[in-house]
Design a protein around this motif. Structure first.
Motif, PDB file in Angstrom:
ATOM      1  N   ALA A  72      27.318 -34.355  78.944  1.00 21.59           N
ATOM      2  CA  ALA A  72      27.950 -33.446  79.579  1.00 21.59           C
ATOM      3  C   ALA A  72      26.946 -32.813  80.886  1.00 21.59           C
ATOM      4  O   ALA A  72      27.004 -32.068  81.629  1.00 21.59           O
ATOM      5  CB  ALA A  72      28.439 -32.162  78.875  1.00 21.59           C
ATOM      6  N   GLY A  73      25.577 -33.141  80.632  1.00 17.31           N
ATOM      7  CA  GLY A  73      24.532 -32.656  81.780  1.00 17.31           C
ATOM      8  C   GLY A  73      23.420 -31.860  80.917  1.00 17.31           C
ATOM      9  O   GLY A  73      22.795 -31.336  81.896  1.00 17.31           O
ATOM     10  N   PHE A  74      23.436 -31.616  79.677  1.00 18.56           N
ATOM     11  CA  PHE A  74      22.375 -30.830  79.390  1.00 18.56           C
ATOM     12  C   PHE A  74      21.117 -31.477  78.797  1.00 18.56           C
ATOM     13  O   PHE A  74      21.304 -32.883  78.684  1.00 18.56           O
ATOM     14  CB  PHE A  74      22.931 -30.252  77.817  1.00 18.56           C
ATOM     15  CG  PHE A  74      24.021 -28.958  78.376  1.00 18.56           C
ATOM     16  CD1 PHE A  74      23.690 -27.730  78.680  1.00 18.56           C
ATOM     17  CD2 PHE A  74      25.361 -29.260  78.279  1.00 18.56           C
ATOM     18  CE1 PHE A  74      24.797 -26.849  79.062  1.00 18.56           C
ATOM     19  CE2 PHE A  74      26.188 -28.530  78.658  1.00 18.56           C
ATOM     20  CZ  PHE A  74      25.845 -27.057  78.962  1.00 18.56           C
ATOM     21  N   ASN A  75      20.049 -30.824  78.692  1.00 14.66           N
ATOM     22  CA  ASN A  75      19.069 -31.411  77.973  1.00 14.66           C
ATOM     23  C   ASN A  75      18.313 -30.551  76.875  1.00 14.66           C
ATOM     24  O   ASN A  75      18.883 -29.472  76.961  1.00 14.66           O
ATOM     25  CB  ASN A  75      17.913 -31.721  79.063  1.00 14.66           C
ATOM     26  CG  ASN A  75      17.292 -30.363  80.142  1.00 14.66           C
ATOM     27  OD1 ASN A  75      16.741 -29.804  79.466  1.00 14.66           O
ATOM     28  ND2 ASN A  75      17.775 -30.586  81.257  1.00 14.66           N
ATOM     29  N   ARG A  76      17.079 -30.978  76.552  1.00 15.80           N
ATOM     30  CA  ARG A  76      16.344 -30.089  75.532  1.00 15.80           C
ATOM     31  C   ARG A  76      17.438 -29.768  74.422  1.00 15.80           C
ATOM     32  O   ARG A  76      17.537 -28.656  73.846  1.00 15.80           O
ATOM     33  CB  ARG A  76      15.746 -28.930  76.125  1.00 15.80           C
ATOM     34  CG  ARG A  76      14.527 -29.245  76.691  1.00 15.80           C
ATOM     35  CD  ARG A  76      13.592 -28.087  77.195  1.00 15.80           C
ATOM     36  NE  ARG A  76      14.033 -27.644  78.609  1.00 15.80           N
ATOM     37  CZ  ARG A  76      13.893 -26.718  79.282  1.00 15.80           C
ATOM     38  NH1 ARG A  76      13.116 -25.727  78.786  1.00 15.80           N
ATOM     39  NH2 ARG A  76      14.301 -26.400  80.477  1.00 15.80           N
ATOM     40  N   VAL A  77      18.248 -30.552  73.950  1.00 15.67           N
ATOM     41  CA  VAL A  77      19.356 -30.252  73.016  1.00 15.67           C
ATOM     42  C   VAL A  77      18.590 -30.532  71.488  1.00 15.67           C
ATOM     43  O   VAL A  77      18.069 -31.228  71.102  1.00 15.67           O
ATOM     44  CB  VAL A  77      20.458 -31.320  72.914  1.00 15.67           C
ATOM     45  CG1 VAL A  77      21.650 -31.115  71.811  1.00 15.67           C
ATOM     46  CG2 VAL A  77      21.002 -31.600  74.298  1.00 15.67           C
ATOM     47  N   GLU A  78      18.760 -29.284  70.882  1.00 13.47           N
ATOM     48  CA  GLU A  78      18.196 -29.315  69.578  1.00 13.47           C
ATOM     49  C   GLU A  78      19.148 -29.055  68.410  1.00 13.47           C
ATOM     50  O   GLU A  78      20.343 -28.300  68.671  1.00 13.47           O
ATOM     51  CB  GLU A  78      17.173 -28.211  69.394  1.00 13.47           C
ATOM     52  CG  GLU A  78      15.908 -28.248  70.273  1.00 13.47           C
ATOM     53  CD  GLU A  78      14.958 -29.348  69.801  1.00 13.47           C
ATOM     54  OE1 GLU A  78      14.972 -29.724  68.558  1.00 13.47           O
ATOM     55  OE2 GLU A  78      14.446 -29.893  70.757  1.00 13.47           O
ATOM     56  N   ASN A 121      39.756 -31.260  74.643  1.00 12.23           N
ATOM     57  CA  ASN A 121      39.071 -32.372  75.172  1.00 12.23           C
ATOM     58  C   ASN A 121      37.596 -31.902  75.124  1.00 12.23           C
ATOM     59  O   ASN A 121      37.152 -31.050  75.958  1.00 12.23           O
ATOM     60  CB  ASN A 121      39.381 -32.572  76.555  1.00 12.23           C
ATOM     61  CG  ASN A 121      38.694 -33.967  77.084  1.00 12.23           C
ATOM     62  OD1 ASN A 121      37.537 -34.098  77.041  1.00 12.23           O
ATOM     63  ND2 ASN A 121      39.631 -34.803  77.701  1.00 12.23           N
ATOM     64  N   LEU A 122      36.633 -32.350  74.233  1.00 19.19           N
ATOM     65  CA  LEU A 122      35.583 -31.864  73.915  1.00 19.19           C
ATOM     66  C   LEU A 122      34.547 -32.004  75.008  1.00 19.19           C
ATOM     67  O   LEU A 122      33.829 -31.189  75.573  1.00 19.19           O
ATOM     68  CB  LEU A 122      34.721 -32.422  72.810  1.00 19.19           C
ATOM     69  CG  LEU A 122      33.324 -32.095  72.315  1.00 19.19           C
ATOM     70  CD1 LEU A 122      33.293 -30.740  72.175  1.00 19.19           C
ATOM     71  CD2 LEU A 122      32.858 -32.854  71.073  1.00 19.19           C
ATOM     72  N   ASP A 123      34.595 -33.634  75.483  1.00 24.94           N
ATOM     73  CA  ASP A 123      33.819 -33.931  76.655  1.00 24.94           C
ATOM     74  C   ASP A 123      33.906 -32.728  77.925  1.00 24.94           C
ATOM     75  O   ASP A 123      32.900 -32.415  78.616  1.00 24.94           O
ATOM     76  CB  ASP A 123      34.001 -35.354  77.065  1.00 24.94           C
ATOM     77  CG  ASP A 123      33.496 -36.120  76.049  1.00 24.94           C
ATOM     78  OD1 ASP A 123      32.431 -35.763  75.227  1.00 24.94           O
ATOM     79  OD2 ASP A 123      33.729 -37.433  75.921  1.00 24.94           O
ATOM     80  N   GLN A 124      35.315 -32.563  78.339  1.00 33.97           N
ATOM     81  CA  GLN A 124      35.720 -31.902  79.127  1.00 33.97           C
ATOM     82  C   GLN A 124      35.187 -30.321  79.181  1.00 33.97           C
ATOM     83  O   GLN A 124      34.932 -29.765  80.304  1.00 33.97           O
ATOM     84  CB  GLN A 124      37.034 -32.004  79.781  1.00 33.97           C
ATOM     85  CG  GLN A 124      37.470 -31.576  81.037  1.00 33.97           C
ATOM     86  CD  GLN A 124      39.193 -31.934  81.207  1.00 33.97           C
ATOM     87  OE1 GLN A 124      39.646 -32.747  80.662  1.00 33.97           O
ATOM     88  NE2 GLN A 124      39.580 -31.115  82.130  1.00 33.97           N
ATOM     89  N   GLY A 125      35.502 -29.779  78.077  1.00 36.77           N
ATOM     90  CA  GLY A 125      34.898 -28.372  77.682  1.00 36.77           C
ATOM     91  C   GLY A 125      33.511 -28.120  77.823  1.00 36.77           C
ATOM     92  O   GLY A 125      32.869 -27.263  78.481  1.00 36.77           O
ATOM     93  N   LEU A 126      32.479 -29.527  77.466  1.00 38.39           N
ATOM     94  CA  LEU A 126      31.145 -29.180  77.616  1.00 38.39           C
ATOM     95  C   LEU A 126      30.942 -29.288  78.937  1.00 38.39           C
ATOM     96  O   LEU A 126      29.705 -28.661  79.523  1.00 38.39           O
ATOM     97  CB  LEU A 126      30.471 -30.341  76.671  1.00 38.39           C
ATOM     98  CG  LEU A 126      30.667 -30.262  75.116  1.00 38.39           C
ATOM     99  CD1 LEU A 126      30.306 -31.430  74.435  1.00 38.39           C
ATOM    100  CD2 LEU A 126      29.745 -29.199  74.747  1.00 38.39           C
ATOM    101  N   SER A 127      31.651 -30.185  79.816  1.00 36.62           N
ATOM    102  CA  SER A 127      30.993 -30.384  81.266  1.00 36.62           C
ATOM    103  C   SER A 127      31.458 -29.062  81.918  1.00 36.62           C
ATOM    104  O   SER A 127      30.722 -28.838  82.861  1.00 36.62           O
ATOM    105  CB  SER A 127      32.064 -31.511  81.652  1.00 36.62           C
ATOM    106  OG  SER A 127      31.484 -32.777  81.097  1.00 36.62           O
ATOM    107  N   VAL A 175      29.366 -24.190  85.094  1.00 36.51           N
ATOM    108  CA  VAL A 175      29.221 -22.955  85.324  1.00 36.51           C
ATOM    109  C   VAL A 175      28.150 -22.152  84.720  1.00 36.51           C
ATOM    110  O   VAL A 175      27.830 -20.855  85.115  1.00 36.51           O
ATOM    111  CB  VAL A 175      30.549 -22.102  84.762  1.00 36.51           C
ATOM    112  CG1 VAL A 175      31.817 -22.594  85.273  1.00 36.51           C
ATOM    113  CG2 VAL A 175      30.611 -22.226  83.307  1.00 36.51           C
ATOM    114  N   LEU A 176      27.138 -22.704  84.164  1.00 38.58           N
ATOM    115  CA  LEU A 176      25.974 -22.460  83.915  1.00 38.58           C
ATOM    116  C   LEU A 176      24.968 -22.454  85.233  1.00 38.58           C
ATOM    117  O   LEU A 176      24.959 -23.420  85.738  1.00 38.58           O
ATOM    118  CB  LEU A 176      25.338 -23.126  82.718  1.00 38.58           C
ATOM    119  CG  LEU A 176      25.438 -22.504  81.365  1.00 38.58           C
ATOM    120  CD1 LEU A 176      24.829 -23.464  80.273  1.00 38.58           C
ATOM    121  CD2 LEU A 176      24.796 -21.268  81.287  1.00 38.58           C
TER     122      LEU A 176
END
Length: 245
Positions: free
Chosen positions: A223-229, A143-149, A154-155
């Protein structure tokens, strides 16, 4: 959201994908390093260096390497970034057993540890790591979305995510050449060098089906990240995704 590669399983359509992926990597673990470097013609080492160098300015002290496999990325990251702690997580004990031996041989047992973890349900508390890396393993997530979340959870705030993944080139003639390579060469070499023929039919299928480029960027942001490159490597054969929490 359901992504196409989540429905591709190594052995059959019965049972959970994560269980089959674990079995597959346990099966191919003894031959994995030899096959991996042969199939990429050694270019994968350069891709790993680029990913780790992106993290260098942030000097992360606590790192988790998800889908760590036999630990190549973890070892290079520990040597380059000199973190206080690096934990490699994977669902395959067979792969990590080889990784543990390599870490011991490298004299890094005091810095690198391994733990069996399901990336879609990590056992760690919130905000435990300064950086999380995933090299050539995210397309195997059930599950990609769950893994990214989970990785975002934990970050630490301001922590960094680095993903390396094989992708399908978009431009002629690399797209056509890669199609031939993945459909014919990868399964043939896999059959010659590994005891698990199905694994090297499964892996090219997941490369083709895995979301890439802007679709993957949207999933990381969701998933909650920003500044995605996004950085394309070697004519689009590999893609480097970076993001910040």
């Amino acid at each position: 959201m359901n992504y196409a590669q989540e429905n591709i399983k190594p052995y059959n359509q019965e049972g959970e994908k994560s269980v089959q992926v674990e079995q597959m990597f346990d099966n191919i673990a003894p031959d994995y390093d030899k096959l991996n470097h042969t199939l990429s013609m050694g270019i994968d080492k350069n891709w790993r260096r680029k990913a780790i160098n992106w993290l260098r300015p942030f000097a992360p002290k606590r790192i988790m390497d998800v889908a760590t496999g036999t630990g190549d990325f973890a070892i290079l990251a520990a040597r380059t970034l000199q973190p206080d702690q690096l934990i490699g997580t994977d669902i395959s004990e067979g792969m990590m057993d080889i990784g543990r031996k390599k870490v011991e041989k490298a004299g890094l047992s005091g810095k690198i540890s391994f733990a069996r973890e399901d990336c879609t349900s990590l056992s760690f508390a919130d905000c435990q790591f300064d950086a999380i890396t995933v090299a050539f393993g995210i397309r195997n997530f059930a599950n990609l979305d769950q893994g990214l979340s989970e990785m975002c959870r934990v970050l630490t705030s301001g922590g960094h995510l680095v993903i390396l993944e094989l992708t399908t080139p978009e431009k002629f003639p690399m797209r056509q050449m890669f199609a031939i390579y993945s459909k014919l060469i990868i399964p043939t070499l896999g059959k010659l060098l590994s005891k698990d023929n199905k694994a090297y039919h499964y892996l090219p299928q997941t490369i083709k089906a895995f979301p890439q480029g802007e679709v993957m960027k949207k999933a990381i942001i969701k998933a909650g990240f920003n500044r995605v490159e996004i950085k394309s490597l070697t004519f689009g054969i590999c893609t480097l995704y970076t993001a910040t929490k």
